[in-house]
Motif scaffolding. Structure first.
Motif, PDB file in Angstrom:
ATOM      1  N   ILE A  14       9.406   2.936 -19.021  1.00 21.95           N
ATOM      2  CA  ILE A  14      10.766   2.387 -18.999  1.00 21.95           C
ATOM      3  C   ILE A  14      10.772   0.918 -18.578  1.00 21.95           C
ATOM      4  O   ILE A  14      11.423   0.087 -19.216  1.00 21.95           O
ATOM      5  CB  ILE A  14      11.671   3.204 -18.043  1.00 21.95           C
ATOM      6  N   ARG A  15      10.058   0.585 -17.538  1.00 22.93           N
ATOM      7  CA  ARG A  15      10.096  -0.803 -17.021  1.00 22.93           C
ATOM      8  C   ARG A  15       9.501  -1.792 -18.031  1.00 22.93           C
ATOM      9  O   ARG A  15      10.061  -2.855 -18.266  1.00 22.93           O
ATOM     10  CB  ARG A  15       9.389  -0.890 -15.690  1.00 22.93           C
ATOM     11  N   THR A  18      11.955  -2.060 -20.877  1.00 21.71           N
ATOM     12  CA  THR A  18      13.133  -2.811 -20.430  1.00 21.71           C
ATOM     13  C   THR A  18      12.841  -4.301 -20.430  1.00 21.71           C
ATOM     14  O   THR A  18      13.641  -5.106 -20.922  1.00 21.71           O
ATOM     15  CB  THR A  18      13.574  -2.358 -19.024  1.00 21.71           C
ATOM     16  N   SER A  34      18.656   0.218 -13.421  1.00 18.76           N
ATOM     17  CA  SER A  34      17.472   0.618 -14.176  1.00 18.76           C
ATOM     18  C   SER A  34      16.780   1.732 -13.409  1.00 18.76           C
ATOM     19  O   SER A  34      16.450   1.566 -12.239  1.00 18.76           O
ATOM     20  CB  SER A  34      16.529  -0.571 -14.355  1.00 18.76           C
ATOM     21  N   ASP A  36      13.749   5.068 -13.434  1.00 15.73           N
ATOM     22  CA  ASP A  36      12.393   5.316 -13.919  1.00 15.73           C
ATOM     23  C   ASP A  36      12.350   6.124 -15.212  1.00 15.73           C
ATOM     24  O   ASP A  36      11.319   6.165 -15.878  1.00 15.73           O
ATOM     25  CB  ASP A  36      11.567   6.034 -12.853  1.00 15.73           C
ATOM     26  N   ASP A  37      13.460   6.780 -15.572  1.00 20.55           N
ATOM     27  CA  ASP A  37      13.456   7.629 -16.762  1.00 20.55           C
ATOM     28  C   ASP A  37      14.565   7.293 -17.757  1.00 20.55           C
ATOM     29  O   ASP A  37      14.665   7.917 -18.806  1.00 20.55           O
ATOM     30  CB  ASP A  37      13.546   9.099 -16.364  1.00 20.55           C
ATOM     31  N   TRP A  38      15.383   6.282 -17.480  1.00 26.55           N
ATOM     32  CA  TRP A  38      16.525   5.988 -18.354  1.00 26.55           C
ATOM     33  C   TRP A  38      17.128   4.647 -17.982  1.00 26.55           C
ATOM     34  O   TRP A  38      17.285   4.335 -16.797  1.00 26.55           O
ATOM     35  CB  TRP A  38      17.572   7.082 -18.177  1.00 26.55           C
ATOM     36  N   LEU A  53      17.025   3.198 -23.332  1.00 28.38           N
ATOM     37  CA  LEU A  53      15.601   3.504 -23.319  1.00 28.38           C
ATOM     38  C   LEU A  53      15.435   4.785 -22.520  1.00 28.38           C
ATOM     39  O   LEU A  53      15.851   4.863 -21.363  1.00 28.38           O
ATOM     40  CB  LEU A  53      14.816   2.356 -22.703  1.00 28.38           C
ATOM     41  N   ASP A  54      14.832   5.779 -23.157  1.00 22.19           N
ATOM     42  CA  ASP A  54      14.714   7.118 -22.585  1.00 22.19           C
ATOM     43  C   ASP A  54      13.242   7.473 -22.471  1.00 22.19           C
ATOM     44  O   ASP A  54      12.487   7.320 -23.433  1.00 22.19           O
ATOM     45  CB  ASP A  54      15.433   8.105 -23.515  1.00 22.19           C
ATOM     46  N   LEU A  55      12.824   7.955 -21.314  1.00 19.76           N
ATOM     47  CA  LEU A  55      11.445   8.351 -21.113  1.00 19.76           C
ATOM     48  C   LEU A  55      11.083   9.469 -22.091  1.00 19.76           C
ATOM     49  O   LEU A  55      11.812  10.447 -22.228  1.00 19.76           O
ATOM     50  CB  LEU A  55      11.240   8.832 -19.669  1.00 19.76           C
TER      51      LEU A  55
END
Length: 120
Positions: A14-15, A18, A34, A36-38, A53-55
């Motif tokens: 994710i990071r 992003t 922000s 860790d998973d979305w 952004l989706d893990l």
């Protein structure tokens, strides 16, 4: 009536994703948040379609059924800028004879196209 509100993209980090997409599109995390998973990214300059952004653990497709087309009037400069942000050129086996697009992969391997609006 329906409108596209958010496009969701599966990513492994994710990071990293992003950082790439925020710089590539000049987007910012919604409400500065922000996780860790979305994360949902929105245009920094006002309204527009959001990118979430989706893990995901699903592997990247070589020939994805859905992808982004990013439009520009300066394809060469934008491709170089995106590559400098971490995108990679894709050895695309489906290019037509005189393509108006360049296929890149983001930092997660997701394919997208940079379309030359001045292609003649």
């Amino acid at each position: 009536m329906l409108n596209i509100g958010t496009i969701v993209l599966g990513v492994a980090d994710i990071r990293r994703a992003t950082d790439f997409w925020s710089q590539a599109l000049r987007y910012v995390p919604r409400d500065g948040e922000s996780k860790d998973d979305w994360v949902v990214l929105e245009p920094a300059d006002g309204p527009g379609t959001a990118l979430a952004l989706d893990l995901s653990e699903v592997p990247v497709q070589k020939h994805p059924r859905v992808h982004f087309d990013l439009h520009t009037e300066d394809q060469v400069a934008e491709v170089e800028r995106l590559v400098s942000l971490g995108a990679e050129r894709v050895d695309w086996d489906l290019y037509p004879e005189d393509p108006d697009f360049v296929v890149l992969a983001d930092t997660e391997g997701n394919r997208f196209c940079v379309i030359d609006l001045n292609h003649g």
